[in-house]
Design a protein around this motif. Structure first.
Motif, mmCIF file in Angstrom:
data_model
loop_
_atom_site.group_PDB
_atom_site.id
_atom_site.type_symbol
_atom_site.label_atom_id
_atom_site.label_comp_id
_atom_site.label_asym_id
_atom_site.label_seq_id
_atom_site.Cartn_x
_atom_site.Cartn_y
_atom_site.Cartn_z
ATOM 1 N N ARG A 1 0.832 -1.193 0.000
ATOM 2 C CA ARG A 1 0.000 0.000 0.000
ATOM 3 C C ARG A 1 0.873 1.252 0.000
ATOM 4 O O ARG A 1 1.842 1.336 0.764
ATOM 5 C CB ARG A 1 -0.905 0.020 1.238
ATOM 6 C CG ARG A 1 -1.851 -1.162 1.345
ATOM 7 C CD ARG A 1 -2.662 -1.078 2.639
ATOM 8 N NE ARG A 1 -3.566 -2.213 2.804
ATOM 9 C CZ ARG A 1 -4.381 -2.389 3.832
ATOM 10 N NH1 ARG A 1 -4.395 -1.476 4.799
ATOM 11 N NH2 ARG A 1 -5.162 -3.453 3.911
ATOM 12 N N ASP B 1 -4.968 6.952 -4.416
ATOM 13 C CA ASP B 1 -5.540 5.685 -4.884
ATOM 14 C C ASP B 1 -4.497 4.809 -5.566
ATOM 15 O O ASP B 1 -4.775 4.127 -6.547
ATOM 16 C CB ASP B 1 -6.691 5.961 -5.865
ATOM 17 C CG ASP B 1 -7.830 6.708 -5.205
ATOM 18 O OD1 ASP B 1 -8.164 6.375 -4.059
ATOM 19 O OD2 ASP B 1 -8.379 7.641 -5.829
ATOM 20 N N GLY C 1 -0.922 2.094 -4.990
ATOM 21 C CA GLY C 1 -0.643 0.788 -4.407
ATOM 22 C C GLY C 1 -0.233 -0.155 -5.520
ATOM 23 O O GLY C 1 -0.307 0.182 -6.717
ATOM 24 N N TRP D 1 -5.614 -2.680 -5.747
ATOM 25 C CA TRP D 1 -5.143 -1.355 -6.148
ATOM 26 C C TRP D 1 -5.007 -1.235 -7.664
ATOM 27 O O TRP D 1 -4.317 -0.344 -8.154
ATOM 28 C CB TRP D 1 -3.798 -1.062 -5.467
ATOM 29 C CG TRP D 1 -3.876 -1.313 -4.000
ATOM 30 C CD1 TRP D 1 -3.369 -2.376 -3.303
ATOM 31 C CD2 TRP D 1 -4.564 -0.517 -3.034
ATOM 32 N NE1 TRP D 1 -3.676 -2.298 -1.978
ATOM 33 C CE2 TRP D 1 -4.420 -1.150 -1.778
ATOM 34 C CE3 TRP D 1 -5.285 0.678 -3.107
ATOM 35 C CZ2 TRP D 1 -4.969 -0.638 -0.604
ATOM 36 C CZ3 TRP D 1 -5.834 1.191 -1.932
ATOM 37 C CH2 TRP D 1 -5.676 0.544 -0.715
#
Length: 471
Positions: free
Chosen positions: A76, A88, A90, A121
């Motif tokens: 992450r 947003d 990752g 992700w």
């Protein structure tokens, strides 16, 4: 699996806890055709004895390595993309597959992937990698490694039998999954995510983990956050200098592409310079030239400012500011060192090294010589004058513009251990990886599945590494 004495699995990243990653499953591919395995890199972690079938099982199907992590981890992070913050991010088409210890020095190393399938992700993407993208990453990372640039190593490329739709190359196109060996996949964006979430406890945990896992000689200091920032600033300055001395343009210097160990990785729209040009860009979508060749040091410093912001809750602001303000001096020292190393000559003094470096860059700009030609023709200094005299660029060396550089070279002996008669330095022209070269290597692969030019180039790169990095 035949485990060699060099094989030392690790699971250190798991100690950070579930707030840092998501366990995921690898994609299931319709085919597994082994296209590249890096025996040199594999030997560093005791994997060079795998059979091809075992290799494909681990790096195509992602069967866990013995004693390693039971499931891959999608890491992450957040990041600035072209200086616009994106929460947003990752690992969207890759994951941390394994950690191992380097057989040479005991460093913790990651095996990460690219093109291994969708994760939480992926943001609507297919989680795949084109075969051309895998080939390009191998060529970039192996050449940079040969040049002495701190870089991840491409460990494996396995073609996966899927047809991918892409807007930036002819589609449908072939697919692959790549594995890379890297010192770390923790990025500036990893810290940014925790700072954005105001998760100071995990931010402090991350600082302690990074120092203990990657910089144990600096672990346990009074001010761990400032200590880490000091380390990262020096390593990023060194990496930036190495890129510049190699004539390399990364292309996408977002904060999620800068890791804390100062290694180059994740090669997308990279380029090497044909000739010195500060405005040269690698990415067709970099319309403003934000990540142009000449702006890379500035961009790295901007990214380091973002890391400093994350560490403010954990450190004295004056200490962070002092370290940050020292970056230009660190970069200049690293730039001088990287430039004379690229020319294969020994350091004399800080003053002389700076003067030689400045003359090299002046000549590159004035002459418009092929960027790699100068470093190849004069590798080892004036003891290579006979090779330079036979170069296609010999006429440029006979003019008055070259005289100041020639005089500076006289004071610098060749680096110890150099063999100026080695196969690579006996070539007529240097190894280069301009976009035209990459396309020439790719075309027979795309048209006839002919990999001969690819393997020929890897052979030249091995010769180059042996010549430029004597034992």
């Amino acid at each position: 699996m035949p485990v060699s004495a060099a094989y030392r699995p690790a699971r250190d990243h798991l100690t950070l806890g579930a707030a840092f990653y998501d366990p995921v499953e690898a994609a299931r591919f319709p085919a597994h055709i082994l296209r590249f395995r890096n025996q040199d890199a594999a030997a560093r972690v005791g994997l060079d004895g795998l059979t091809d079938d075992e290799w494909t099982a681990h790096f195509g199907r992602f069967v866990p390595l013995p004693g390693g992590m039971e499931a891959p981890l999608a890491l992450r992070y957040h990041g600035h993309q072209f200086r616009v913050y994106n929460p947003d991010l990752g690992d969207g088409r890759g994951f941390l597959f394994a950690q191992l210890r380097d057989a040479r020095d005991g460093r913790l190393l990651d095996i990460g992937t690219k093109g291994s399938g969708r994760t939480p992700w992926s943001r609507g993407g297919d989680g795949r990698l084109t075969l051309k993208g895998g080939v390009r990453e191998v060529l970039a990372s192996e050449l940079l490694d040969a040049m002495g640039v701190a870089t991840s190593r491409s460990l494996s490329v396995i073609e996966t039998g899927e047809s991918l739709q892409r807007g930036d190359e002819p589609s449908p196109t072939r697919s692959c999954v790549l594995a890379r060996l890297s010192h770390s996949h923790i990025r500036i964006g990893t810290f940014q995510r925790l700072a954005a979430l105001e998760d100071t406890a995990n931010l402090a945990r991350l600082v302690e983990y990074v120092l203990a896992a990657y910089f144990p000689d600096r672990h346990g200091t009074r001010d761990p956050a400032a200590t880490l920032f000091d380390i990262v600033c020096t390593r990023v300055a060194r990496l930036g200098a190495q890129w510049m001395a190699a004539g390399f343009v990364h292309g996408v210097l977002n904060t999620d592409n800068i890791n804390i160990t100062g290694e180059s990785f994740d090669y997308g729209p990279w380029r090497f310079l044909p000739r010195y040009d500060p405005s040269f860009v690698a990415a067709y979508f970099d319309h403003s030239g934000l990540y142009a060749f000449g702006r890379q040091p500035e961009t790295l410093m901007w990214n380091l400012a973002r890391l400093a912001e994350c560490l403010i809750p954990l450190a004295n602001l004056d200490d962070l500011q002092r370290i940050f303000d020292d970056f230009p001096d660190r970069y200049e020292k690293e730039m001088n060192a990287a430039t004379i190393k690229r020319l294969g000559v020994s350091s004399v003094s800080e003053k002389d090294d700076r003067a030689l470096s400045q003359e090299i860059w002046k000549f590159l700009e004035r002459s418009a010589i092929g960027f790699e030609s100068l470093f190849f023709d004069w590798y080892g200094g004036t003891q290579s004058r006979h090779r330079a005299a036979k170069s296609p660029c010999a006429g440029l060396y006979a003019g008055a513009d070259f005289e100041p550089l020639r005089q500076r070279l006289e004071a610098h002996a060749p680096r110890p251990g150099l063999d100026l008669s080695s196969p690579y330095l006996s070539r007529d022209v240097p190894c280069t990886m301009l976009i035209e070269t990459v396309e020439r290597i790719w075309q027979p692969i795309a048209a006839q599945d002919d990999w001969s030019l690819f393997h020929d180039m890897l052979g030249v790169i091995r010769d180059m590494k042996a010549a430029l990095s004597p034992a």
